[in-house]
Design a protein around this motif. Structure first.
Motif, mmCIF file in Angstrom:
data_model
loop_
_atom_site.group_PDB
_atom_site.id
_atom_site.type_symbol
_atom_site.label_atom_id
_atom_site.label_comp_id
_atom_site.label_asym_id
_atom_site.label_seq_id
_atom_site.Cartn_x
_atom_site.Cartn_y
_atom_site.Cartn_z
ATOM 1 N N THR A 186 -8.867 -1.916 -0.931
ATOM 2 C CA THR A 186 -7.710 -1.181 -0.415
ATOM 3 C C THR A 186 -7.227 -0.228 -1.508
ATOM 4 O OG1 THR A 186 -6.041 -2.763 -1.216
ATOM 5 C CG2 THR A 186 -7.042 -3.198 0.950
ATOM 6 N N PRO A 187 -6.487 0.824 -1.137
ATOM 7 C CA PRO A 187 -6.014 1.786 -2.143
ATOM 8 C C PRO A 187 -5.278 1.138 -3.307
ATOM 9 C CG PRO A 187 -5.660 2.677 0.046
ATOM 10 C CD PRO A 187 -6.138 1.259 0.235
ATOM 11 N N ALA A 188 -4.395 0.182 -3.022
ATOM 12 C CA ALA A 188 -3.535 -0.384 -4.065
ATOM 13 C C ALA A 188 -4.262 -1.319 -5.021
ATOM 14 C CB ALA A 188 -2.354 -1.114 -3.435
ATOM 15 N N ALA A 189 -5.559 -1.554 -4.803
ATOM 16 C CA ALA A 189 -6.322 -2.283 -5.816
ATOM 17 C C ALA A 189 -6.363 -1.468 -7.106
ATOM 18 C CB ALA A 189 -7.736 -2.555 -5.307
ATOM 19 N N ASP A 190 -6.188 -0.154 -6.979
ATOM 20 C CA ASP A 190 -6.110 0.754 -8.127
ATOM 21 C C ASP A 190 -4.651 1.157 -8.326
ATOM 22 O OD1 ASP A 190 -6.177 2.771 -9.984
ATOM 23 O OD2 ASP A 190 -7.547 4.065 -8.870
ATOM 24 N N PRO A 191 -4.011 0.732 -9.407
ATOM 25 C CA PRO A 191 -2.596 1.039 -9.623
ATOM 26 C C PRO A 191 -2.249 2.526 -9.641
ATOM 27 C CG PRO A 191 -3.284 -0.714 -11.089
ATOM 28 C CD PRO A 191 -4.534 -0.189 -10.442
ATOM 29 N N THR A 192 -3.223 3.404 -9.899
ATOM 30 C CA THR A 192 -2.909 4.839 -9.918
ATOM 31 C C THR A 192 -2.536 5.348 -8.530
ATOM 32 O OG1 THR A 192 -5.231 5.496 -9.661
ATOM 33 C CG2 THR A 192 -4.394 5.260 -11.911
ATOM 34 N N THR A 193 -2.900 4.625 -7.479
ATOM 35 C CA THR A 193 -2.496 5.033 -6.127
ATOM 36 C C THR A 193 -1.038 4.690 -5.858
ATOM 37 O OG1 THR A 193 -3.106 2.949 -5.030
ATOM 38 C CG2 THR A 193 -4.847 4.613 -5.305
ATOM 39 N N LEU A 194 -0.452 3.900 -6.738
ATOM 40 C CA LEU A 194 0.938 3.472 -6.581
ATOM 41 C C LEU A 194 1.884 4.215 -7.521
ATOM 42 C CD1 LEU A 194 0.276 -0.367 -6.291
ATOM 43 C CD2 LEU A 194 0.909 1.185 -4.434
ATOM 44 N N GLY A 195 1.379 5.302 -8.103
ATOM 45 C CA GLY A 195 2.264 6.134 -8.915
ATOM 46 C C GLY A 195 2.083 6.007 -10.405
ATOM 47 N N PHE A 196 1.138 5.219 -10.857
ATOM 48 C CA PHE A 196 0.885 5.127 -12.291
ATOM 49 C C PHE A 196 -0.041 6.262 -12.737
ATOM 50 C CE2 PHE A 196 2.081 0.650 -11.506
ATOM 51 C CZ PHE A 196 2.995 0.471 -12.529
ATOM 52 N N ASN A 197 0.359 6.991 -13.768
ATOM 53 C CA ASN A 197 -0.512 8.023 -14.346
ATOM 54 C C ASN A 197 -1.728 7.402 -15.018
ATOM 55 O OD1 ASN A 197 2.542 9.309 -15.074
ATOM 56 N ND2 ASN A 197 1.093 10.665 -14.066
ATOM 57 N N VAL A 198 -1.504 6.230 -15.616
ATOM 58 C CA VAL A 198 -2.528 5.569 -16.412
ATOM 59 C C VAL A 198 -2.680 4.128 -15.931
ATOM 60 C CG1 VAL A 198 -3.187 4.810 -18.737
ATOM 61 C CG2 VAL A 198 -1.981 6.987 -18.422
ATOM 62 N N ASN A 199 -3.927 3.683 -15.801
ATOM 63 C CA ASN A 199 -4.196 2.281 -15.501
ATOM 64 C C ASN A 199 -5.168 1.735 -16.530
ATOM 65 O OD1 ASN A 199 -4.625 -0.282 -14.292
ATOM 66 N ND2 ASN A 199 -6.445 0.527 -13.261
ATOM 67 N N GLN A 208 0.829 -1.201 0.000
ATOM 68 C CA GLN A 208 0.000 0.000 0.000
ATOM 69 C C GLN A 208 0.870 1.259 0.000
ATOM 70 O OE1 GLN A 208 -3.272 -0.197 -0.316
ATOM 71 N NE2 GLN A 208 -3.406 -2.419 -0.009
ATOM 72 N N PRO A 209 0.324 2.362 -0.543
ATOM 73 C CA PRO A 209 1.048 3.640 -0.513
ATOM 74 C C PRO A 209 0.821 4.395 0.796
ATOM 75 C CG PRO A 209 -0.988 3.914 -1.710
ATOM 76 C CD PRO A 209 -0.929 2.460 -1.312
ATOM 77 N N THR A 210 0.223 3.729 1.764
ATOM 78 C CA THR A 210 -0.120 4.339 3.043
ATOM 79 C C THR A 210 0.114 3.336 4.160
ATOM 80 O OG1 THR A 210 -1.961 5.237 4.353
ATOM 81 C CG2 THR A 210 -2.513 3.619 2.674
ATOM 82 N N ASP A 211 0.238 3.850 5.388
ATOM 83 C CA ASP A 211 0.424 2.961 6.538
ATOM 84 C C ASP A 211 -0.873 2.769 7.317
ATOM 85 O OD1 ASP A 211 0.114 5.420 7.706
ATOM 86 O OD2 ASP A 211 2.009 5.410 8.797
ATOM 87 N N THR A 212 -1.994 3.069 6.690
ATOM 88 C CA THR A 212 -3.288 3.018 7.378
ATOM 89 C C THR A 212 -4.055 1.717 7.147
ATOM 90 O OG1 THR A 212 -4.396 4.110 5.510
ATOM 91 C CG2 THR A 212 -3.521 5.522 7.246
ATOM 92 N N VAL A 213 -3.521 0.822 6.340
ATOM 93 C CA VAL A 213 -4.216 -0.429 6.038
ATOM 94 C C VAL A 213 -3.570 -1.565 6.817
ATOM 95 C CG1 VAL A 213 -4.903 -2.060 4.249
ATOM 96 C CG2 VAL A 213 -4.784 0.388 3.718
ATOM 97 N N PRO A 214 -4.305 -2.169 7.769
ATOM 98 C CA PRO A 214 -3.733 -3.287 8.526
ATOM 99 C C PRO A 214 -3.361 -4.442 7.614
ATOM 100 C CG PRO A 214 -5.777 -2.490 9.537
ATOM 101 C CD PRO A 214 -5.679 -1.838 8.186
ATOM 102 N N ARG A 215 -2.423 -5.262 8.083
ATOM 103 C CA ARG A 215 -1.980 -6.454 7.361
ATOM 104 C C ARG A 215 -1.531 -6.118 5.944
ATOM 105 N NH1 ARG A 215 -4.341 -11.152 9.598
ATOM 106 N NH2 ARG A 215 -3.070 -12.340 8.129
ATOM 107 N N SER A 216 -0.756 -5.053 5.809
ATOM 108 C CA SER A 216 -0.190 -4.676 4.511
ATOM 109 C C SER A 216 1.179 -4.056 4.753
ATOM 110 C CB SER A 216 -1.097 -3.679 3.773
ATOM 111 O OG SER A 216 -1.116 -2.433 4.438
ATOM 112 N N VAL A 217 1.937 -3.863 3.670
ATOM 113 C CA VAL A 217 3.253 -3.243 3.781
ATOM 114 C C VAL A 217 3.221 -1.872 3.106
ATOM 115 C CG1 VAL A 217 4.104 -4.457 1.715
ATOM 116 C CG2 VAL A 217 5.735 -3.511 3.359
#
Length: 521
Positions: free
Chosen positions: A174-187, A136-145
């Motif tokens: 979770t946020p990272a289900a959408d790749p744009t939250t991980l820095g991708f301009n386009v998904n 995840q791009p955040t530290d707010t999701v339990p059981r994730s890195v």
């Protein structure tokens, strides 16, 4: 006076031309420092699933498959014969995007539904509280890195970052289900699922026999109802995305992450019949057609780069996320075969982790070269950042990967003296080669596998026994002890999680535990 004005005008003209030339030269230099980068990632493609031989000799399976564009890429770049990923998909993808070894990031199995483990624990073991929600791009999701993702770093340094195909980084919701939250301009087509509902546009890329929509490939509505294969649709969209970046005069990072050749094993109608005509079982023919369709995608992209005149400024990396699916299918047949490697997807034997890898770095990497240097999936993180010319960045995570740019430059090094590590305190599925939980080290010629359930070892000399047919654990005691000590030291250093034995309710001991080793002395 007139001559003076003429001289002044001439001077200004020449000065302008000089400045323009300097400006153009500077612009060219900037482009050279910021190459386009394409990572062509295949899902479940085995070491042998190609006409490109990655062993010392060509095998029957290399002759079965037709991948002329992989051959083309290999002839233009470097072939890696000892490249490794993890046994299953999500751990590999998290290591890629974070630069972390799976023992450290603790996404040690495949993810899908939030807060739910998708597989049962190995018999006799209770799995640890691994990061089943992914990265995840955040530290707010339990059981994730929580990580600073690779595409985010590239994006912040001027790159157009494009995700096409399978994502599988974070669980649903979770946020990272959408790749744009991980820095991708386009998904394009990426979400939490690890496989498509269907490869057919006529099915809208959905499983028409299921009421659930969680496997449906998103964002490809323009192809719904059309006679087009998913691999082709994703290829067309990747070309459109690249063209947009070119029009905007921006270097691009294209993560071309195909769903192929993952299940469902559906035939690509462009290629399936030719393999049936060869006499292959219909499942094997479908699988072979998936491979050739993937290879055509690679060729289409390479052709487009040449047509746009940017092939010489585009680096291409080719990799698979885990070994070929060699488990027996319902009808008793296998989708693929990894021989001479042992086992397949879900296993830490070579068939489950050794991958086909190619790299073309125009003007730097010598064409048609081969290296047996060790590379592991987390190495892609620092390598791609270095290829992009980024030398000033920070991450919230510790990076385990080692850049392999020096290998691409042909520089001599002692890369094979490094130790590679795998940690899999989980179970892949109810059947198949992934039963059980393991920790593994490869160093030099030797590979040690530690089985968590019964605290036993397998020791192989991979150079002499690539098929891992002879367990030398009881014969090479000192080698076993040395590797077990290094493996245990590493696992503790990254706070690796160990499962619990259900019969004693005790945590599985480290591989260098004296009681464990005593059984071999």
């Amino acid at each position: 006076m007139i001559n003076s004005l003429k001289n002044t005008a001439l001077f200004l003209l020449l000065f302008s031309v000089f400045i323009a030339c300097k400006s153009d030269k500077k612009e060219i230099e900037v482009v050279k420092k910021n190459p386009n980068i394409i990572l062509f990632m295949i899902d479940d493609m085995g070491w042998q699933d190609t006409s490109v031989p990655f062993w010392k000799e060509k095998t029957a399976f290399n002759n079965r498959y037709q991948t002329p564009n992989m051959e083309r890429l290999a002839s233009q770049g470097m072939k890696f014969t000892q490249a490794y990923a993890t046994p299953v998909c999500t751990p590999t993808r998290v290591s890629l995007i974070s630069g972390m070894n799976a023992a450290r990031h603790k996404v040690t199995n495949w993810t899908f539904k939030r807060d739910i483990s998708m597989v049962k624990p190995p018999k006799g073991l209770k799995m640890p509280l691994w990061n089943l929600n992914g990265t995840q791009p955040t530290d707010t999701v339990p059981r994730s890195v929580h990580i600073t993702p690779l595409p985010q770093i590239l994006k912040e340094n001027g790159y157009e970052t494009i995700h096409v195909g399978k994502a599988h980084f974070g669980a649903i919701g979770t946020p990272a289900a959408d790749p744009t939250t991980l820095g991708f301009n386009v998904n394009i087509g990426g979400h939490a699922a690890g496989q498509p509902g269907s490869y057919y546009g006529t099915d809208d890329f959905k499983n028409v026999n299921s009421k659930t929509t969680i496997w449906d490939v998103p964002g490809l509505e323009k192809y719904h109802g059309k006679d087009i294969f998913l691999t082709e649709a994703l290829t067309r969209e990747s070309i459109l995305a690249m063209d947009k970046a070119i029009e905007n005069n921006k270097p691009f990072y294209l993560y071309m992450s195909h769903y192929a050749v993952h299940t469902p094993i559906q035939g690509d109608p462009r290629f399936e019949q030719k393999y049936l005509d060869k006499g292959l079982h219909h499942v094997e023919a479908r699988y072979a057609s998936l491979i050739e369709g993937m290879d055509k995608s690679l060729g289409d992209i390479m052709n487009h780069l040449e047509e746009k005149g940017i092939a010489d400024n585009t680096i291409i990396l080719f990799m698979s996320d885990n070994g070929g699916l060699s488990a027996v299918a319902r009808g008793g047949e296998k989708h693929t075969h990894n021989k001479p490697l042992s086992s397949g997807k879900g296993s830490v034997h070579e068939g489950g982790i050794r991958e086909p890898m190619l790299v073309k770095w125009p003007g730097i990497t010598k064409a048609n070269t081969i290296t047996d240097d060790f590379v592991i999936i987390e190495d892609f993180f620092p390598t791609i950042i270095e290829l992009a010319g980024v030398d000033d960045y920070k991450t919230v995570q510790s990076v385990d990967g080692k850049s392999f740019t020096s290998i691409l430059k042909g520089e001599k090094q002692d890369n094979n003296k490094r130790a590679l590590f795998w940690h899999y305190p989980n179970n892949w599925g109810p059947t198949g080669p992934g039963i059980g939980a393991t920790s593994t080290i490869r160093k030099g010629d030797w590979k040690l596998i530690y089985y968590h359930l019964d605290s036993t070892f397998e020791l192989f000399n991979i150079t002499e026994d690539i098929g891992e047919s002879t367990n030398l654990a009881s014969k090479k005691i000192e080698k076993l002890k040395t590797l077990a000590t290094e493996l245990g030291t590493y696992l503790r250093s990254v706070n690796a999680q160990m499962p619990t034995k259900t019969n004693t309710n005790t945590v599985v001991p480290w591989p260098d535990n004296q009681t464990v080793l005593k059984a071999y002395f």
